[in-house]
Design an enzyme around this catalytic site. Structure first.
Site, PDB file in Angstrom:
ATOM      1  N   GLU A 143      -4.600  -9.708  -0.230  1.00 21.57           N
ATOM      2  CA  GLU A 143      -5.414  -9.567   0.975  1.00 21.57           C
ATOM      3  C   GLU A 143      -6.867  -9.759   0.564  1.00 21.57           C
ATOM      4  O   GLU A 143      -7.319  -9.188  -0.429  1.00 21.57           O
ATOM      5  CB  GLU A 143      -5.232  -8.202   1.641  1.00 21.57           C
ATOM      6  CG  GLU A 143      -3.837  -7.960   2.188  1.00 21.57           C
ATOM      7  CD  GLU A 143      -3.658  -6.572   2.798  1.00 21.57           C
ATOM      8  OE1 GLU A 143      -4.680  -5.938   3.168  1.00 21.57           O
ATOM      9  OE2 GLU A 143      -2.505  -6.119   2.901  1.00 21.57           O
ATOM     10  N   GLU A 165       0.813  -1.222   0.000  1.00 21.11           N
ATOM     11  CA  GLU A 165       0.000   0.000   0.000  1.00 21.11           C
ATOM     12  C   GLU A 165       0.843   1.267   0.000  1.00 21.11           C
ATOM     13  O   GLU A 165       0.698   2.137   0.845  1.00 21.11           O
ATOM     14  CB  GLU A 165      -0.960  -0.031   1.194  1.00 21.11           C
ATOM     15  CG  GLU A 165      -1.981  -1.149   1.074  1.00 21.11           C
ATOM     16  CD  GLU A 165      -2.903  -1.276   2.269  1.00 21.11           C
ATOM     17  OE1 GLU A 165      -4.084  -1.599   2.064  1.00 21.11           O
ATOM     18  OE2 GLU A 165      -2.443  -1.060   3.410  1.00 21.11           O
TER      19      GLU A 165
END
Length: 1034
Positions: free
Chosen positions: A547, A481
């Site tokens: 994820e 991220e």
């Protein structure tokens, strides 16, 4: 050069700032070059054991250190490292640890937001200065006498986030990157006898902009600190490649080693040799691989050989060899030995798919933070790690992502040993510097900013060099991220140039496609339909969900949908659930109660509350009900019905390298949960193969019209393994078998009922029971059986559950508030009583608070005491979805014994019941409470045929679904649960709340901030519903 051999000459940064602030280009001073994890040994036998801490060359500095804490750099003791400084009156602190858990400062949990934003407005690369605690550590040590005239290094395995080191008052060096080792050559700084080391640690630094992971923000020396020595000439680093040939049959072993002559003394006629040993410590090679050499300062040597048909390494069969590297003098005596584990395997993209040893791999994965509820990330032991790995293996998890930083080195050794595929992730996350859907790089760090390039490349290098020899690592990840930019291309290029045996992963290119820095297409929290859409686009890259299935609180619904897709489309190759363990810290309330704390409980701001509670296991390491669903969806065998009446089933073996005959196959038939027959045999199904299974059993006959025969197929370990004992169930499937129907049953004769009523109440009396109905409330207010009162409060329609974390995330508590009010505010519009000889019918029409739905309840009370309840709901299609539809009543807390024939034994839900067996289950009502971090809906049971709730004397109710119901029996009501933010705050309960539902909506889990429960598990208001069941007193 690999060494300095001289003292470091310090020059202050040119910009006038310290190294830790506004200097992203300065991330180390005098730190030794990164290398593989190693430890010298004196003999081959020691190298084979590879117990680093028992080596004569190892000396631990863990333990008690003197400690001083300051809230910022201005408050630190400036000259604490000076030899004349007196630190004896300082506090002591245990190392490794986080000082926040040792009585200093405070732990802080935040996900995206940088932890200092409410104290100071900053832009990268500036670090906080107003509140930025500094921990100063001092201790003494005396190097081992055996190390005289040998090089000595100090190794810090993990320090967060930046630190300086002094030895005997002299500056040695500086380092950033919290999660990879920082080592310094301290040979020239040591003195005879006792020495003093001083370390100054900064909670935050400019490097903290790169460490914005979703975890508790804590600091200090949190991993091992130790000294190690080496011979004057020694193996400084080595690299091992152990791949397979193109037929995946024979092995190719190549070893490259850096030999260092530390003092540059003349060395002649040295021999470097390599021997490979099997799992029984037997030599594999007919003779050692060797080369003669002389080393004036440093030299790299390489050896290679062909290994005939080695035992292959995979997560299924983690076959390991031990490689021993030896350096010998001219007389043939050992100077030193080193060792590491070797696994022969080939991981590659072949025909567009990721493959292991030539077979398409599916990653049944989980993301894992290093975490302990008492220690935080500090001092995680080998035993702690084994506990995690055993649970993973037992629940069919075969892959782990080290989210979002390199783990302690022992973790990878255990993954090698037990068999887990690893995505090793660079210590890089900058989530708080960018936003989703932004078009350019803007303020994203590191982006394409040149000042961050060498910093992030150093993080890649440190991870790669330390971990390069682990066979379990199949993928390098560039971080998490952190958006995109040219620096990610540089990182990608680094790994590709260094390592041809692994792939490179980075999800961030999904948000910024200018730099294609990933071999794999990877996304997060994408719904199943969107995952399938990728598969249908003729994609060029294999796909994973790095994820998915956000496991916050009561979650992980519809997990099976992803796995149906992974089975259907080869290009879809698995995913990693977020995440492994609740990150909650043990804390003590004012009254002395111990509890698990989350963000904000320590007065920390900003914080993200209980968003740290996303684990498949709880913070104390125990399994949550969610992991049972994971085990079932991840299981490596699939059975499907072909013709159950004839005993025919199809078997698919999802193992890549294991025949099912390596397991015991057990099948049973149960009648209403009671064993009828049991058989054991073997299934001979080749790896990645299918076959048909035929079982021999009769057409069973019902004695009662509700009798049910359930076939359970079970695959179990046939012998003990490293991770479970023989008999452990790896996979199962269940089928309800066809049966010859019984004649409808007829109720036994009982004396007629007595019905007495007035304006307010209706009293119904049978042989051994009395029930009282309150006409004004529209409820039974008493049910007395054999002089035992069974009801604490009467039956009432209920449409609400204690909101889950996912409900809060998608705003269900706001959107559907009308159903909460409808559960609490109900008014009787009409009561109709129809007495008969053997039964009485009581019909109730209710006005709900929302006034947009019609609700009716009909009670039929028979002369044997059994009561049939029919609930109907006709909502307006303009209303929001309904959390649940059912009836709620309470009993005294003494009715604590629960038995049910339905799915269990753990809680299960409409969209999370695949991993719950249809069987006969028992437990206490108290045991049905699932201790999520924040109290919320829990304890539900689906597909319940019947259940009993009884006291110690066996008195209570028998509940039967017509045909099935969902059942929930807890010491708390939904409204009590959601009123408290921690379980320890809930008052002691004096009742049991029973909810008998037509359905409760699914728990969802695509994410916990926006995604709603899937439509096929949602109770929409565009149709009518009926809930029917019976209660019989016991």
């Amino acid at each position: 050069m690999l060494k300095t051999g001289k003292k470091f000459h310090y020059t202050a940064p040119a910009n006038g700032y310290p190294e830790w602030n506004n200097n992203p280009e300065i991330f180390q001073l005098n730190r030794s070059k990164a290398h593989a994890l190693l430890m010298p040994y004196q003999t081959v036998e020691e190298a084979l054991k590879n117990d680093r801490k028992s080596s004569v060359y190892y000396q631990s500095l863990n333990g008690s250190w003197y400690f001083h804490f300051a809230e910022n750099a201005d408050g630190r003791v400036k000259n604490f490292f000076a030899p004349e400084f007196s630190y004896e009156k300082w506090d002591s602190i245990s190392v490794p640890s986080h000082w926040q858990l040792q009585g200093y400062d405070y732990p802080q949990y935040t996900n995206v937001t940088y932890p200092w934003v409410e104290n100071e407005e900053l832009e990268p690369p500036f670090a906080p200065t107003k509140y930025n605690p500094v921990g100063q550590y001092v201790r003494t040590f005396t190097p081992k006498s055996e190390w005289k005239d040998q090089p000595v290094y100090i190794s810090f395995q993990g320090v967060e986030s930046a630190f300086y080191v002094w030895i005997n008052g002299e500056f040695v060096g500086y380092s950033e990157d919290s999660f990879t080792p920082a080592e310094f050559d301290i040979t020239s700084y040591l003195q005879e006898g006792e020495n003093t080391i001083a370390v100054e640690v900064y909670r935050w630094s400019d490097a903290s902009w790169l460490e914005d992971q979703d975890f508790w923000r804590m600091s200090g020396i949190f991993r091992d600190v130790y000294l190690y020595s080496t011979p004057q000439v020694h193996i400084y680093d080595f690299s091992v490649r152990s791949s397979l040939d193109n037929n995946y049959e024979d092995g190719e072993l190549s070893v490259s080693a850096d030999i260092l002559n530390y003092f540059e003394h003349d060395t002649q006629d040295l021999t470097f040799e390599v021997m490979l040993y099997d799992a029984n410590a037997q030599e594999v090679l007919q003779a050692p691989l060797q080369t003669n050499l002389s080393v004036s300062d440093q030299r790299t040597v390489s050896l290679r050989t062909h290994i005939k048909s080695p035992a292959k390494w995979s997560a299924e069969s983690p076959n390991l060899y031990t490689l021993v590297l030896s350096l010998k003098n001219a007389a043939g005596s050992i100077i030193e030995t080193e060792s590491c584990k070797v696994g022969f395997r080939t991981f590659e993209i072949k025909n567009g798919l990721m493959t292991i040893n030539g077979k398409r791999i599916v990653l049944r994965g989980v993301n894992r933070h290093e975490f302990d509820s008492v220690k935080g990330r500090a001092g995680i032991t080998r035993e702690d790690m084994i506990h995690d790995i055993l649970l993973m293996k037992q629940h069919n998890i075969n892959a782990v992502r080290t989210s979002h930083y390199p783990n302690d080195s022992v973790w990878y050794e255990l993954c090698n040993e037990y068999g887990l595929y690893v995505i090793d992730e660079t210590n890089l996350e900058t989530h708080g510097t960018w936003t989703y859907l932004q078009e350019g790089e803007q303020k994203a760090v590191p982006g394409s900013k040149p000042e961050w390039k060498e910093n992030v490349l150093d993080r890649c290098r440190s991870m790669y060099e330390r971990d390069k020899n682990h066979p379990s690592i199949i993928i390098w990840s560039l971080g998490n991220e952190s958006f995109g930019g040219e620096n990610f291309q540089h990182m990608y290029t680094f790994f590709k140039e260094k390592d041809s045996t692994r792939l490179v992963h980075y999800e961030g290119i999904f948000h910024h496609r200018d730099y294609d820095a990933s071999d794999i297409e990877s996304t997060m929290y994408v719904k199943p339909a969107d995952v399938e859409r990728y598969a249908l686009m003729n994609p060029k890259k294999p796909y994973i969900l790095c994820e998915y299935s956000h496991a916050m609180g009561n979650s992980c619904g519809n997990l099976y949908k992803y796995w149906e897709l992974f089975d259907q489309y080869p290009i879809l190759q698995g995913g990693f659930i977020w995440d492994w363990k609740d990150q909650a810290l043990q804390a003590t309330a004012e009254d002395g109660t111990s509890y698990l704390a989350y963000g904000g409980d320590f007065g920390d701001t900003p914080n993200d509350g209980n968003f740290c509670g996303n684990g498949l296991i709880f913070a104390d390491g125990t399994a949550s009900p969610k992991i049972a669903e994971v085990k079932k969806c991840y299981q490596p065998v699939k059975w499907t019905a072909v013709d159950p009446a004839k005993g025919k089933f199809a078997v698919q073996n999802k193992h890549l390298f294991t025949n099912l005959n390596a397991y015991d196959f057990v099948w049973t038939v149960e009648k209403n949960g009671e064993l009828v027959e049991k058989h054991a045999s073997l299934l001979n199904v080749a790896p990645d193969g299918t076959d048909e299974l035929t079982l021999s059993y009769p057409l069973y006959e019902q004695e009662n019209e509700t009798d049910e025969f359930v076939l359970t197929l079970s695959l179990r370990l046939s012998k003990d393994t490293a991770w479970a004992s023989a008999g452990y169930e790896v996979a199962y499937e269940q089928f309800v078998l066809p049966a010859k129907a019984a004649m409808p049953s007829v109720k036994a004769a009982h004396p007629a009922l007595t019905v007495d009523q007035n304006e307010q109440t209706l009293t119904v009396t049978g042989t051994n029971f009395t029930a009282i109905f309150d006409k004004r409330k529209g409820q039974f207010i008493s049910y007395n059986y054999e002089r035992t009162e069974l009801l604490a409060s009467g039956f009432r329609p209920n449409f609400w559950r204690a909101v889950t974390d996912n409900d809060l995330g998608n705003k269900l508590h706001e959107r559907c508030q009308t159903w909460r009010q409808a559960s609490l505010e109900q008014h009787v519009k009409k009561v109709t009583v129809q007495p008969q000889v053997d039964f009485v019918i009581i019909s109730v029409e209710l006005a709900l608070d929302n006034s947009l739905a019609s609700c009716y309840v009909t009670y039929t009370l028979y002369n044997d005491g059994e009561m049939k309840i029919e609930q109907s709901l006709a909502p307006s299609e303009t209303m929001p979805e309904i959390p649940e539809i059912g009836m709620l009543f309470t009993m005294n807390a003494a009715f604590d014994s629960l038995t049910w024939y339905g799915r269990g034994p753990h809680e299960n839900y409409w969209d999370r019941k695949t991993g719950a067996k249809l069987a006969l289950h028992k437990g206490s009502v108290k045991e049905q409470v699932t201790p999520y971090l924040r109290p919320q809906e829990c304890g539900n049971k689906t597909d319940v045929r019947w259940a009993t709730i009884t006291n110690d004397q066996g008195r209570g109710f028998l509940i039967k679904g017509l045909p099935t119901v969902e059942l929930n029996a807890l010491p708390y009501s939904p409204f009590e649960l959601e009123a408290y933010d921690h379980f320890y705050k809930l008052p002691a309960s004096d009742s049991v709340t029973v909810r008998v539902n037509y359905k409760q909506m699914g728990v969802g889990g695509d994410d916990s901030w926006q995604a709603k429960t899937h439509p096929n598990y949602t109770l929409y208001a565009n149709r009518s519903y009926t809930n029917t069941f019976t209660l019989k007193p016991l």
